[in-house]
Design a protein around this motif. Structure first.
Motif, short mmCIF file in Angstrom:
data_model
loop_
_atom_site.label_atom_id
_atom_site.label_comp_id
_atom_site.label_asym_id
_atom_site.label_seq_id
_atom_site.Cartn_x
_atom_site.Cartn_y
_atom_site.Cartn_z
N VAL A 56 0.84 -1.21 0.00
CA VAL A 56 0.00 0.00 0.00
C VAL A 56 0.87 1.25 0.00
CG1 VAL A 56 -1.80 1.25 1.28
CG2 VAL A 56 -1.83 -1.23 1.20
N TYR A 75 -6.86 -6.21 -5.02
CA TYR A 75 -7.72 -5.17 -4.45
C TYR A 75 -7.34 -4.99 -2.98
CZ TYR A 75 -10.69 -5.66 -8.60
OH TYR A 75 -11.16 -5.69 -9.88
N ASP A 76 -7.32 -3.67 -2.57
CA ASP A 76 -7.01 -3.38 -1.15
C ASP A 76 -8.29 -3.44 -0.34
OD1 ASP A 76 -8.43 -1.09 -1.70
OD2 ASP A 76 -6.64 0.19 -1.82
N ARG A 82 -5.39 -2.28 -7.13
CA ARG A 82 -4.02 -1.82 -6.91
C ARG A 82 -3.06 -2.36 -7.96
NH1 ARG A 82 -2.91 2.45 -3.61
NH2 ARG A 82 -4.32 2.42 -1.79
N ILE A 124 -5.26 -7.87 4.33
CA ILE A 124 -4.71 -6.63 3.78
C ILE A 124 -5.05 -6.46 2.31
CG2 ILE A 124 -2.82 -6.65 5.45
CD1 ILE A 124 -1.02 -7.76 3.22
N GLY A 125 -5.81 -7.43 1.78
CA GLY A 125 -6.22 -7.33 0.38
C GLY A 125 -6.77 -8.65 -0.11
#
Length: 439
Positions: A56, A75-76, A82, A124-125
């Motif tokens: 990130v 994806y976050d 991302r 985290i994603g």
């Protein structure tokens, strides 16, 4: 029948193929879709292990190559793309995967697998992998086409095998049908052949057995008719002569008594013919019931007038005067009648009937002054005669002799001599003795 066998076999094969092919087609479809989802999940997992916790903050993420025709994106937690490729607006599968579970779904015509990325027990994603449904559907249709081709080949093989089996099954029945038509047309010698099928062969054997029994029955009926016609002709002629002689005299009572005796002999003749034609074939030999002197006397009374009417002589000779030697009277008298009638019709000169004792058998010789032309064995064949006759009498005489467990044969051809051997012991215990010497 052949078409019916083919239809039954084809129907059975079609039912079996449908019952097998339909579940197999569904299994192929399910397997291909499951395999594609497994591929997407492996791709997503391979991408998830490459995601660093600080992606990130700017550390770029290098994702594997996306599936052919599909997308692979990271994806976050804020549901923003991302890295990689994928829809900008997240779908329900991404939202569900942010809760920490692997999600398999279908979205917008794609197969979708979303795998969460965790660090320090926190998501985290998520990595989203997708591929078009149409690509899997094309593979399903190809597999189904191959399955359909195999099914058609199986049905074609079933038709070929069914036609061959139909020929194998129908051929014995068609042969049996042709055989029955031949029998219906009068060929009683036709017999159904074995076709290699146990059940049909059993029917053919039963049919042949039945036909053999019918043929034997018809043969015995024909033989009885011919024998009766032959054997009654001469006694009827003698009866007519007796009656004509009686009419020429004032006192007809002796002639009537003689005619009564003649009718009794006719009755005995018919009884012998009926016994010979019994359905169980050759019956057991009748028991001895008449002495030889009595037999010779009856024979002379019966035949003396007929030979005298033709201007010929009948001489009887024998060395048996005792009454303790007995023979089956009716049968022996019938055989001697055939031989004397044969000598009267086809022979010449004086006819001599001689009786000889051979120990275990008696020999009755009937000889005339004629000469036999041709092979002697042919005389006893029904329908053949050396003298232009019907060929029935001597064949009947040999059958009667066989029933007595005796033997009738030609012992000389010049002069013609027939010899009848009759056993003098118990006919059911031993065979007749040897033949007498030729004269």
């Amino acid at each position: 029948m052949r078409q019916r066998v083919v239809r039954v076999a084809l129907t059975a094969a079609l039912v079996a193929v449908v019952l097998l092919a339909a579940p197999l087609a569904l299994a192929i479809r399910s397997s291909l879709y499951a395999g594609q989802r497994d591929t997407l999940e492996r791709t997503a997992l391979a991408a998830a292990v490459r995601v660093s916790p600080d992606y990130v903050t700017g550390d770029p993420v290098e994702l594997p190559k996306a599936p052919t025709g599909g997308h692979l994106g990271l994806y976050d937690p804020q549901r923003r793309l991302r890295a990689g490729s994928g829809p900008r607006t997240v779908d329900a599968a991404v939202r569900d995967a942010l809760g920490g579970d692997v999600v398999r779904a279908r979205s917008g015509g794609d197969l979708v697998v979303v795998v969460p990325v965790s660090h320090a027990e926190r998501v985290i994603g998520v990595v989203r992998a997708s591929s078009p449904v149409g690509a899997v559907l094309d593979r399903v249709l190809v597999a189904w086409a191959v399955l359909l081709g195999v099914t058609m080949v199986a049905l074609a093989v079933a038709v070929v095998v069914a036609r061959r089996q139909a020929r194998v099954l129908a051929a014995p029945l068609e042969d049996l049908s042709r055989h029955c038509r031949a029998v219906a047309d009068g060929d009683l010698d036709a017999r159904a052949a074995a076709g290699g099928i146990a059940e049909i062969d059993q029917v053919a054997r039963t049919h042949n057995t039945m036909l053999q029994g019918l043929s034997d029955l018809l043969r015995r009926e024909r033989d009885f008719t011919a024998n009766a016609s032959h054997q009654l002709r001469t006694p009827l002629t003698g009866l007519r002569l007796i009656l004509e002689t009686g009419l020429a005299k004032d006192d007809a009572r002796p002639a009537l008594r003689e005619a009564l005796d003649a009718t009794q002999r006719l009755d005995h003749t018919i009884d012998e013919l009926l016994r010979l034609a019994r359905a169980d074939g050759m019956p057991r030999s009748p028991l001895p019931d008449r002495s030889v002197p009595e037999l010779l006397q009856k024979t002379e009374e019966r035949w003396h007038g007929l030979f005298a009417h033709d201007g010929r002589r009948l001489e009887l000779a024998g060395g048996l005067e005792a009454d303790d030697v007995r023979v089956p009277g009716a049968a022996v008298e019938e055989i001697l009648g055939v031989l004397l009638d044969n000598a009267r019709v086809h022979g010449r000169g004086t006819v001599r009937l001689t009786v000889r004792d051979l120990g275990e058998a008696l020999a009755f010789d009937v000889a005339d002054e004629g000469r036999l032309a041709g092979h002697p064995a042919h005389l006893f064949e029904r329908g053949r005669s050396a003298g232009g006759g019907s060929g029935i009498g001597l064949a009947l005489a040999r059958d009667l002799a066989t029933r007595l467990e005796g033997r009738l044969s030609v012992t000389r051809t010049d002069p013609t001599t027939f010899t009848l051997l009759v056993p003098t012991g118990d006919p059911h215990d031993e065979e007749p003795g040897g033949s007498g010497p030729a004269r």
